[in-house]
Design a protein around this motif. Structure first.
Motif: not given
Ligand SMILES: Cc1ncc(COP(=O)(O)O)c(C=O)c1O
Length: 389
Positions: A179-184, A190-196
């Motif tokens: 997903i990060t690569a596609a956004l780039h 890309a901002v990721w929420d790593l809470c879980h």
């Protein structure tokens, strides 16, 4: 072999059994909610007592110069290996919600001329609220797209996408590198929420080229209720990161008491106000349970616990609707849809099996592998079977 014999055998062979002994846990309880509030490692109580008695009580204000002031970056560097980050890119402080505001507002400024923020459609609510808040201030629009469809939804208008690494309801694991690569490829950040995922699933932020990330520390990192969150700003963005909540603690020379703001070097500028030392140093102590290789072992066991739980459910509660992917594209939890899930969760808690409920009908079972036993997940499946009778 019966399920209980199998559970006993798996518990006896568990290479993480020694880790469980490092936690204060009632052996009579099956605690399956470490994805909401991690259990306390034993070392925390004693360390917090030392912070209060010796550092605060004895050293008083001198403690700010004896390690307190630098604690946010120092503890960030302790978390860094768990998210695949080189040192100097994480800082601890504030809540995930506040940190989301900081990184999203900074991200849209890094992508001028783009007017859209994409948000993972099933996101934890606070992420959506904060994104709307930022959009309201900056004139962006928020578009919600299921995480699995983000790669195809990003356009030249997208400044940034905010994605959860693990879905808090279903436990589905999203493919962070792709997903990060596609956004780039479309020029978005890309901002990721790593809470879980932090402390549960390894993430390789540097290797995947992630721009910004946030995460909380009270779940799988066992930092304690309301322990401070963290922010990751990739080194490549640190010079240009415009702090939207500038405060004195992130100033280049905080004790110069200058009327003008100049952001600190590197990740330091992400700080805003006085660090919450008691919570932060409780987290610091809780991180002592992590050694090289622990995260890989935790992940391996959590997947095995999940597989065992699924086989228990298949045998004891046939037909139950499991919402979590049965393959390993999942975080360290299993969720099931259940009629009257709130009441059912309370009934299990009465039997000593602590999971949690999320509306409208979801029962979540966290698999914090450092202290969860195979016999705990069997007990949860047995409890569910009881409820069907
Ligand atoms: C995915 C996710 N993001 C954000 C939050 C909220 O974090 P905080 O209350 O620290 O702002 C949570 C809390 O459970 C969460 O699960």
């Amino acid at each position: 072999m019966s399920l209980s014999e199998r559970a006993a055998e798996l518990d006896a062979l568990d290479p993480l059994a020694g880790k469980r002994a490092e936690f204060d846990l009632d052996p009579e309880l099956s605690y399956l909610d470490g994805n909401s509030l991690g259990a306390p490692p034993r070392v925390v109580a004693e360390r917090v007592a030392d912070v209060v008695r010796r550092q605060w009580g004895g050293r008083l204000i001198r403690s700010w110069g004896e390690g307190w002031w630098e604690a946010p970056e120092r503890i960030g560097d302790r978390i860094a290996p768990l998210v695949g980050a080189a040192p100097g890119q994480l800082v601890v402080g504030d809540s995930t919600s506040v940190n989301l505001f900081k990184v999203l507002a900074a991200a849209v400024r890094l992508r001028p001329g783009r007017d859209e923020i994409l948000v993972d459609g099933n996101t934890f609510p606070t992420d959506g609220y904060v994104a709307e808040g930022v959009a309201g201030l900056t004139g962006h629009t928020v578009r919600r797209v299921p995480a699995g469809e983000l790669a195809g939804a990003v356009t030249e208008r997208t400044a940034v996408a905010l994605v959860n690494h693990v879905d808090y309801v279903t436990g589905a694991l999203h493919d962070l590198p792709s997903i990060t690569a596609a956004l780039h490829r479309s020029g978005a950040l890309a901002v990721w929420d790593l809470c879980h995922s932090v402390g549960a699933v390894p993430s390789y932020l540097d290797e995947a080229g992630v721009d910004l990330a946030v995460g909380c520390t009270y779940k799988f990192l066992n930092g304690g209720p309301g322990s401070p969150a963290f922010v990751y700003v990739a080194r490549k963005w640190q010079d240009d990161f415009a702090q939207p909540l500038p405060g004195w603690a992130g100033h280049r020379e905080p004790f110069a008491m200058s009327a003008d703001y100049t952001g600190g070097q590197g990740i330091t500028k992400v700080r805003t106000g006085t660090p919450d030392i008691l919570s932060m140093l409780a987290l610091d102590a809780a991180l002592d349970v992590w050694e090289t290789g622990t995260l890989a072992e935790v992940r391996r066991k959590a997947l095995a616990l999940g597989d065992f739980f699924l086989s228990c459910l298949d045998e004891l509660v046939p037909g139950v609707r499991v919402l979590t992917p049965r393959d390993h594209a999942r975080g360290n939890q299993i969720s099931v849809a259940w009629p009257d899930a709130e009441r059912a969760t309370a009934a299990l808690i009465d039997r000593g099996v602590i999971g949690d409920f999320r509306p409208p009908n979801v029962m979540r079972f966290g698999l914090a592998a450092m202290y969860t036993r195979y016999s705990d997940v069997l007990r949860a499946a047995e409890g569910l079977r009881e409820l069907t009778r």
